[in-house]
Design a protein around this motif. Sequence first.
Motif, PDB file in Angstrom:
ATOM      1  N   UNK A   1      43.095  35.762  36.018  1.00  0.00           N
ATOM      2  CA  UNK A   1      42.172  36.104  34.940  1.00  0.00           C
ATOM      3  C   UNK A   1      41.681  34.818  34.279  1.00  0.00           C
ATOM      4  N   UNK A   2      40.586  34.940  33.563  1.00  0.00           N
ATOM      5  CA  UNK A   2      40.079  33.842  32.728  1.00  0.00           C
ATOM      6  C   UNK A   2      39.792  32.569  33.505  1.00  0.00           C
ATOM      7  N   UNK A   3      39.285  32.716  34.730  1.00  0.00           N
ATOM      8  CA  UNK A   3      38.871  31.546  35.487  1.00  0.00           C
ATOM      9  C   UNK A   3      37.488  31.086  35.040  1.00  0.00           C
ATOM     10  N   UNK A   4      37.272  29.781  35.024  1.00  0.00           N
ATOM     11  CA  UNK A   4      35.933  29.247  34.813  1.00  0.00           C
ATOM     12  C   UNK A   4      35.075  29.597  36.021  1.00  0.00           C
ATOM     13  N   UNK A   5      33.761  29.433  35.872  1.00  0.00           N
ATOM     14  CA  UNK A   5      32.860  29.833  36.963  1.00  0.00           C
ATOM     15  C   UNK A   5      33.162  29.089  38.260  1.00  0.00           C
ATOM     16  N   UNK A   6      33.415  27.794  38.166  1.00  0.00           N
ATOM     17  CA  UNK A   6      33.690  27.044  39.398  1.00  0.00           C
ATOM     18  C   UNK A   6      35.017  27.468  40.020  1.00  0.00           C
ATOM     19  N   UNK A   7      36.021  27.760  39.194  1.00  0.00           N
ATOM     20  CA  UNK A   7      37.315  28.206  39.697  1.00  0.00           C
ATOM     21  C   UNK A   7      37.196  29.571  40.382  1.00  0.00           C
ATOM     22  N   UNK A   8      36.474  30.494  39.732  1.00  0.00           N
ATOM     23  CA  UNK A   8      36.296  31.832  40.308  1.00  0.00           C
ATOM     24  C   UNK A   8      35.531  31.757  41.621  1.00  0.00           C
ATOM     25  N   UNK A   9      34.572  30.849  41.685  1.00  0.00           N
ATOM     26  CA  UNK A   9      33.805  30.698  42.914  1.00  0.00           C
ATOM     27  C   UNK A   9      34.682  30.184  44.042  1.00  0.00           C
ATOM     28  N   UNK A  10      35.540  29.211  43.753  1.00  0.00           N
ATOM     29  CA  UNK A  10      36.465  28.700  44.766  1.00  0.00           C
ATOM     30  C   UNK A  10      37.409  29.809  45.210  1.00  0.00           C
ATOM     31  N   UNK A  11      37.955  30.541  44.254  1.00  0.00           N
ATOM     32  CA  UNK A  11      38.892  31.615  44.612  1.00  0.00           C
ATOM     33  C   UNK A  11      38.216  32.631  45.525  1.00  0.00           C
ATOM     34  N   UNK A  12      37.026  33.079  45.143  1.00  0.00           N
ATOM     35  CA  UNK A  12      36.362  34.120  45.928  1.00  0.00           C
ATOM     36  C   UNK A  12      35.888  33.590  47.278  1.00  0.00           C
ATOM     37  N   UNK A  13      35.395  32.370  47.306  1.00  0.00           N
ATOM     38  CA  UNK A  13      34.912  31.783  48.554  1.00  0.00           C
ATOM     39  C   UNK A  13      36.051  31.633  49.560  1.00  0.00           C
TER      40      UNK A  13
END
Length: 223
Positions: free
Chosen positions: A147-159
Amino acid sequence: MKSPSLWMSSIGLSSLAVAAASGWFAATMFAGPATSKEPRFPQLTMDQLDARQKPLGEQVMKVSSVGLAGPYNPMMRSPVLGQKLFDLFAYLRWDTSVPVKLNEFAIIIIGRQWRSQVEWFAHAPLAQKAGLSPQIIADLKANKRPANMAEDEATVYDFVTELTTTHKVSDATYARAKKIFNDQQIVDLTAVAGNYVMVAMLLAMAEESTPPGKEAPFKPGEP
Protein backbone atom coordinates in the motif's frame (compact mmCIF):
# COMPACT_ATOMS: atom_id res chain seq x y z
CA MET A 1 29.10 4.07 -9.79
CA LYS A 2 27.04 3.04 -6.81
CA SER A 3 29.07 1.72 -3.95
CA PRO A 4 28.63 -1.95 -3.05
CA SER A 5 26.87 -3.11 0.05
CA LEU A 6 25.74 -6.32 1.70
CA TRP A 7 24.70 -8.79 -0.98
CA MET A 8 26.26 -7.06 -3.85
CA SER A 9 28.88 -6.57 -1.47
CA SER A 10 28.25 -10.23 -1.67
CA ILE A 11 27.68 -10.12 -5.29
CA GLY A 12 30.13 -8.31 -6.83
CA LEU A 13 33.19 -6.20 -7.98
CA SER A 14 30.89 -5.55 -9.70
CA SER A 15 28.55 -8.04 -8.32
CA LEU A 16 25.99 -10.54 -8.87
CA ALA A 17 22.91 -11.49 -7.73
CA VAL A 18 18.67 -12.13 -10.09
CA ALA A 19 11.58 -13.99 -10.37
CA ALA A 20 8.57 -14.32 -10.55
CA ALA A 21 4.54 -12.20 -7.75
CA SER A 22 2.58 -13.05 -5.02
CA GLY A 23 1.84 -16.66 -4.75
CA TRP A 24 2.40 -17.73 -8.33
CA PHE A 25 4.16 -20.92 -7.24
CA ALA A 26 3.21 -23.06 -4.29
CA ALA A 27 5.37 -22.44 -1.25
CA THR A 28 6.27 -26.10 -1.14
CA MET A 29 8.22 -25.71 -4.36
CA PHE A 30 10.64 -23.46 -2.52
CA ALA A 31 11.27 -25.56 0.55
CA GLY A 32 14.51 -24.95 2.39
CA PRO A 33 17.56 -27.12 1.92
CA ALA A 34 17.44 -30.66 3.23
CA THR A 35 19.38 -31.15 6.45
CA SER A 36 19.81 -34.91 6.34
CA LYS A 37 22.10 -35.09 3.33
CA GLU A 38 25.36 -33.74 2.05
CA PRO A 39 25.24 -30.27 0.46
CA ARG A 40 24.88 -30.32 -3.28
CA PHE A 41 27.85 -28.00 -3.58
CA PRO A 42 30.18 -28.20 -0.59
CA GLN A 43 31.35 -24.73 0.35
CA LEU A 44 34.59 -23.85 -1.39
CA THR A 45 37.41 -21.84 0.17
CA MET A 46 40.07 -19.84 -1.64
CA ASP A 47 42.74 -22.46 -1.07
CA GLN A 48 40.56 -25.08 -2.79
CA LEU A 49 40.20 -23.11 -6.02
CA ASP A 50 42.05 -24.32 -9.09
CA ALA A 51 43.81 -22.14 -11.64
CA ARG A 52 40.58 -21.53 -13.60
CA GLN A 53 38.58 -20.55 -10.51
CA LYS A 54 41.09 -18.47 -8.60
CA PRO A 55 40.94 -15.22 -10.66
CA LEU A 56 37.17 -15.05 -10.17
CA GLY A 57 37.49 -16.00 -6.51
CA GLU A 58 39.95 -13.16 -5.94
CA GLN A 59 37.55 -10.66 -7.51
CA VAL A 60 34.67 -11.94 -5.42
CA MET A 61 36.64 -11.75 -2.17
CA LYS A 62 37.44 -8.07 -2.77
CA VAL A 63 33.79 -7.12 -2.55
CA SER A 64 31.85 -9.96 -0.94
CA SER A 65 30.57 -9.82 2.63
CA VAL A 66 29.82 -13.56 2.51
CA GLY A 67 33.04 -14.71 0.93
CA LEU A 68 32.50 -17.42 -1.66
CA ALA A 69 29.06 -18.37 -0.31
CA GLY A 70 25.61 -17.66 -1.77
CA PRO A 71 25.47 -17.85 -5.57
CA TYR A 72 29.26 -17.64 -5.81
CA ASN A 73 29.63 -21.15 -4.44
CA PRO A 74 27.86 -22.86 -7.37
CA MET A 75 29.19 -20.26 -9.82
CA MET A 76 32.73 -21.35 -9.05
CA ARG A 77 31.89 -24.76 -10.54
CA SER A 78 31.55 -23.06 -13.93
CA PRO A 79 34.21 -20.37 -13.77
CA VAL A 80 33.92 -19.10 -17.35
CA LEU A 81 30.18 -18.61 -16.92
CA GLY A 82 30.76 -17.28 -13.42
CA GLN A 83 33.11 -14.58 -14.70
CA LYS A 84 30.67 -13.50 -17.39
CA LEU A 85 27.85 -13.32 -14.86
CA PHE A 86 30.05 -11.40 -12.44
CA ASP A 87 30.79 -8.83 -15.15
CA LEU A 88 27.14 -8.59 -16.22
CA PHE A 89 25.97 -8.01 -12.70
CA ALA A 90 28.55 -5.31 -12.28
CA TYR A 91 26.40 -3.31 -14.67
CA LEU A 92 23.05 -4.45 -13.35
CA ARG A 93 23.96 -3.45 -9.80
CA TRP A 94 26.33 -0.52 -10.01
CA ASP A 95 25.96 1.07 -13.44
CA THR A 96 22.33 0.46 -14.32
CA SER A 97 20.26 3.41 -15.48
CA VAL A 98 17.46 2.48 -13.02
CA PRO A 99 17.58 4.48 -9.74
CA VAL A 100 18.99 2.32 -6.95
CA LYS A 101 15.81 2.35 -4.83
CA LEU A 102 13.72 1.08 -7.72
CA ASN A 103 16.40 -1.37 -8.82
CA GLU A 104 16.51 -2.91 -5.34
CA PHE A 105 12.72 -2.94 -5.21
CA ALA A 106 12.65 -4.95 -8.43
CA ILE A 107 15.17 -7.39 -6.94
CA ILE A 108 13.17 -8.03 -3.78
CA ILE A 109 9.96 -8.44 -5.80
CA ILE A 110 11.72 -11.32 -7.51
CA GLY A 111 13.14 -12.58 -4.21
CA ARG A 112 9.64 -12.62 -2.71
CA GLN A 113 8.11 -14.41 -5.66
CA TRP A 114 10.71 -17.15 -5.37
CA ARG A 115 10.79 -17.06 -1.57
CA SER A 116 14.55 -16.84 -2.05
CA GLN A 117 16.04 -16.70 1.44
CA VAL A 118 19.37 -15.39 0.17
CA GLU A 119 17.98 -12.73 -2.16
CA TRP A 120 15.64 -11.36 0.48
CA PHE A 121 18.25 -11.54 3.25
CA ALA A 122 20.72 -9.64 1.09
CA HIS A 123 18.53 -7.13 -0.70
CA ALA A 124 15.71 -6.11 1.65
CA PRO A 125 18.19 -4.13 3.80
CA LEU A 126 19.69 -2.59 0.66
CA ALA A 127 16.24 -1.56 -0.57
CA GLN A 128 15.48 0.12 2.75
CA LYS A 129 18.89 1.81 2.80
CA ALA A 130 18.17 3.14 -0.69
CA GLY A 131 14.95 4.75 0.56
CA LEU A 132 12.22 2.17 0.08
CA SER A 133 9.66 2.41 2.87
CA PRO A 134 9.88 -0.27 5.58
CA GLN A 135 6.11 -0.66 5.28
CA ILE A 136 6.36 -1.40 1.56
CA ILE A 137 9.01 -4.01 2.33
CA ALA A 138 6.87 -5.50 5.11
CA ASP A 139 3.79 -5.69 2.87
CA LEU A 140 5.78 -7.36 0.13
CA LYS A 141 7.26 -9.86 2.56
CA ALA A 142 3.72 -10.65 3.77
CA ASN A 143 2.84 -11.52 0.16
CA LYS A 144 0.62 -8.45 -0.33
CA ARG A 145 0.64 -5.73 -2.95
CA PRO A 146 2.23 -2.90 -0.97
CA ALA A 147 0.00 0.00 0.00
CA ASN A 148 0.95 3.66 -0.26
CA MET A 149 3.49 3.24 -3.05
CA ALA A 150 4.65 6.31 -4.95
CA GLU A 151 3.86 6.34 -8.66
CA ASP A 152 7.30 5.15 -9.70
CA GLU A 153 7.27 2.37 -7.07
CA ALA A 154 3.80 1.18 -8.11
CA THR A 155 4.87 1.19 -11.73
CA VAL A 156 7.92 -0.96 -10.96
CA TYR A 157 5.83 -3.36 -8.90
CA ASP A 158 3.18 -3.76 -11.58
CA PHE A 159 5.65 -3.92 -14.47
CA VAL A 160 7.87 -6.58 -12.89
CA THR A 161 4.96 -8.57 -11.45
CA GLU A 162 3.01 -8.56 -14.68
CA LEU A 163 6.01 -9.54 -16.78
CA THR A 164 7.12 -12.36 -14.51
CA THR A 165 3.70 -13.84 -13.80
CA THR A 166 1.82 -13.32 -17.07
CA HIS A 167 4.88 -13.34 -19.34
CA LYS A 168 3.87 -10.10 -21.01
CA VAL A 169 3.45 -6.38 -20.29
CA SER A 170 0.06 -4.88 -21.14
CA ASP A 171 -0.21 -1.69 -23.17
CA ALA A 172 -1.56 0.13 -20.12
CA THR A 173 1.33 -0.94 -17.89
CA TYR A 174 3.88 -0.13 -20.58
CA ALA A 175 2.36 3.32 -21.08
CA ARG A 176 2.69 3.99 -17.34
CA ALA A 177 6.32 2.91 -17.46
CA LYS A 178 7.01 5.18 -20.44
CA LYS A 179 5.80 8.19 -18.43
CA ILE A 180 8.49 7.55 -15.82
CA PHE A 181 11.34 5.73 -17.55
CA ASN A 182 13.22 6.18 -20.79
CA ASP A 183 13.88 3.28 -23.15
CA GLN A 184 17.20 2.36 -21.56
CA GLN A 185 15.65 2.26 -18.11
CA ILE A 186 12.82 0.01 -19.28
CA VAL A 187 15.32 -2.40 -20.82
CA ASP A 188 17.53 -2.30 -17.71
CA LEU A 189 14.55 -2.86 -15.40
CA THR A 190 13.53 -5.89 -17.44
CA ALA A 191 17.09 -7.22 -17.38
CA VAL A 192 17.57 -6.85 -13.63
CA ALA A 193 14.31 -8.70 -12.98
CA GLY A 194 15.29 -11.52 -15.31
CA ASN A 195 18.77 -11.62 -13.84
CA TYR A 196 17.47 -12.18 -10.35
CA VAL A 197 15.16 -14.91 -11.60
CA MET A 198 18.31 -16.63 -12.77
CA VAL A 199 20.05 -16.02 -9.45
CA ALA A 200 17.03 -17.34 -7.54
CA MET A 201 17.07 -20.45 -9.72
CA LEU A 202 20.78 -20.94 -9.14
CA LEU A 203 20.36 -20.57 -5.37
CA ALA A 204 17.35 -22.91 -5.31
CA MET A 205 19.09 -25.56 -7.40
CA ALA A 206 22.18 -25.44 -5.18
CA GLU A 207 20.07 -25.34 -1.98
CA GLU A 208 22.01 -22.30 -0.77
CA SER A 209 20.55 -20.51 2.23
CA THR A 210 21.35 -17.64 4.55
CA PRO A 211 24.76 -17.46 6.24
CA PRO A 212 25.27 -19.74 9.25
CA GLY A 213 23.67 -18.32 12.37
CA LYS A 214 21.40 -15.95 10.44
CA GLU A 215 17.63 -16.39 10.56
CA ALA A 216 15.94 -17.31 7.30
CA PRO A 217 13.44 -14.60 6.26
CA PHE A 218 10.72 -17.00 5.09
CA LYS A 219 9.43 -19.62 7.52
CA PRO A 220 7.97 -23.01 6.62
CA GLY A 221 4.21 -22.86 6.09
CA GLU A 222 4.19 -19.15 5.23
CA PRO A 223 2.70 -18.20 1.83
